[in-house]
Design an enzyme around this catalytic site. Structure first.
Site, PDB file in Angstrom:
ATOM      1  N   GLU A   1       0.951  -1.501  -0.083  1.00 45.03           N
ATOM      2  CA  GLU A   1      -0.238   0.182  -0.097  1.00 45.03           C
ATOM      3  C   GLU A   1       0.981   1.274   0.083  1.00 45.03           C
ATOM      4  O   GLU A   1       0.694   2.647   0.503  1.00 45.03           O
ATOM      5  CB  GLU A   1      -1.348  -0.495   1.214  1.00 45.03           C
ATOM      6  CG  GLU A   1      -1.997  -1.111   1.136  1.00 45.03           C
ATOM      7  CD  GLU A   1      -3.329  -1.313   1.975  1.00 45.03           C
ATOM      8  OE1 GLU A   1      -2.887  -0.817   3.244  1.00 45.03           O
ATOM      9  OE2 GLU A   1      -3.835  -2.287   1.875  1.00 45.03           O
TER      10      GLU A   1
ATOM     11  N   LYS B   1     -16.248  -1.691   2.158  1.00 46.10           N
ATOM     12  CA  LYS B   1     -14.647  -2.040   1.227  1.00 46.10           C
ATOM     13  C   LYS B   1     -16.029  -2.630   0.309  1.00 46.10           C
ATOM     14  O   LYS B   1     -16.678  -3.986   0.215  1.00 46.10           O
ATOM     15  CB  LYS B   1     -13.916  -3.483   1.391  1.00 46.10           C
ATOM     16  CG  LYS B   1     -13.218  -2.688   2.651  1.00 46.10           C
ATOM     17  CD  LYS B   1     -12.120  -3.513   2.834  1.00 46.10           C
ATOM     18  CE  LYS B   1     -10.360  -3.218   3.858  1.00 46.10           C
ATOM     19  NZ  LYS B   1      -9.812  -4.355   3.831  1.00 46.10           N
TER      20      LYS B   1
END
Length: 429
Positions: free
Chosen positions: A209, A341
């Protein structure tokens, strides 16, 4: 009224070099909406199913040709002639066609890519930005806010190849007056952190990330180097900038215990809750995600009772963007926030329902990327269009992360003061 005249699926690559699904939804007026499904590394056991081929001769078994075939076949046949603006009808039709609780027949990756592509086509058809169309679908037309970014600048756990057990160490520019100022603050801290790590002779390679992934003496050592970077950048920890953790505790939960192998410590739920409480007392940590295992609801209750009044306790693997599970958590007073999500549940409609349920119960909703991302920036529009107030989309490098930040900059400029950045006001305590 525009109608859907074609739907096309294809296999593309995500930020980890694994295949994922992209879908195009074509309207009879020539408009095309396109979207990609993301993919997670540390996943909750109750997430909607990501359909993979399992053919070891292609992409090590991770191909998504079955999901693509489902888009180009049954999903296309189902939605031809439909109105793209009626998002709920499209999503419900795909859910019904799939016929399973976890979208195992068609694949949540196939359904989600089409769901989001349809929303993008519908926004264009109405000559609206995507965030405005999402606000309409959310029942909050014209109501927007800019999210506080939770910037993952040290990666551990499943997102890195190092000895740090906690998966994400994040900074939040809560003292900023705008999103753009907050982004600048986070970026400056990121660069100062690189210098701090270099001065220690530590690795400055980045994880999935975009955060740094050094080997450190302990999880607390990560907080120390971040604190040093914040000070070196000229900001005050606790007022300008606060801290957040994603423990991803399910990844180190073994036989009823929490095993911090990097530190050589093993905890009961009570002990690990106390460990986290200690960190919040020594550092301005105002948000902790997945502090305990997704199945350890008794442990979650202990943690919530210990620090839930002052600290945002976010359920990711715990709730998996699922309203049925979230409702149970609300009823049992477990956690006080949900991570959102798209691909955990598989449609835009169900995602909006989870955000609405959380807000109605006084829980916060944090919009999130996955560790396997693409250039698709839909979550930026989702955060603004639902006034969620917070977004997690990684560090300040890698274009798969920065694409979301750049989209938020564009949106803030376009709204020209109509979307407030609430900073510390988005959090508890």
């Amino acid at each position: 009224m525009a109608k859907i005249v074609d739907i096309k699926g294809r296999e593309v690559l995500d930020s980890r070099g694994n295949p994922t699904v992209e879908a195009d939804v074509l309207l009879d007026n020539g408009i095309i909406g396109s979207a990609c499904a993301p993919s997670g590394a540390s996943t909750g056991s109750r997430e909607a199913l990501e359909l993979r081929d399992g053919d070891k001769s292609r992409y090590l078994g991770k191909g998504v040709l079955k999901a693509v075939a489902n888009i180009n076949g049954p999903i296309r046949d189902l939605l031809l002639g439909k109105d793209p603006i009626d998002q709920k009808a499209l999503d419900q039709a795909m859910i019904k066609l799939d016929g399973t609780e976890n979208k195992a027949t068609l694949g949540a990756n196939a359904i989600l890519a089409v769901s989001l592509a349809a929303a993008k086509a519908a926004a264009q058809d109405q000559d609206l930005p995507l965030y405005a169309h999402i606000a309409n679908l959310n029942g909050t037309p014209g109501v927007y806010s800019m999210p506080v970014p939770m910037m993952n600048i040290i990666n551990g756990g499943e997102h890195a190849d190092n000895n740090v057990d906690i998966q994400e160490f994040m900074v939040q520019p809560v003292g900023a007056k705008s999103f753009s100022e907050g982004l600048r603050m986070g970026t400056e801290i990121f660069h100062h952190l690189k210098a701090v790590l270099k001065a220690r002779g530590l690795n400055t390679a980045v994880g999935d990330e975009g955060g740094f992934a050094p080997n450190l003496a302990s999880n607390e050592d990560a907080l120390k180097v971040i604190s040093e970077a914040v000070a070196n950048a000229g900001y005050t920890l606790g007022t300008d900038v606060t801290l957040a953790l994603d423990c991803a505790a399910s990844e180190f939960y073994e036989d009823g215990k929490y095993n911090l192998s990097g530190e050589g410590q093993v905890f009961t739920a009570e002990g690990f809750a106390e460990y986290l409480k200690g960190l919040t007392q020594r550092y301005p940590i105002i948000s902790i995600e997945d502090g305990l295992d997704e199945s350890d609801w008794a442990g979650w209750k202990i943690l919530t009772d210990k620090i839930g009044e002052k600290v945002q306790l976010v359920g990711d693997d715990l709730f998996v963007t699922n309203t049925k599970i979230l409702k149970e958590g609300i009823d049992k007073k477990i956690a006080n926030s949900i991570l959102i999500k798209f691909n955990q549940i598989g449609t835009l409609t169900e995602t909006l329902e989870a955000i609405q349920m959380a807000k109605a119960a006084g829980y916060t909703a944090v919009i999130s990327h996955r560790s396997g991302e693409t250039e698709d920036s839909t979550i930026a529009d989702l955060a603004v269009g639902t006034s969620a107030g917070q977004i997690k989309t990684g560090s300040l490098c890698r274009s798969d992360r920065v694409s979301k930040y750049n989209q938020l900059l564009r949106i803030e400029e376009q709204l020209n003061g109509k979307a407030k950045y609430n900073g510390r006001g988005e959090f508890r305590g």
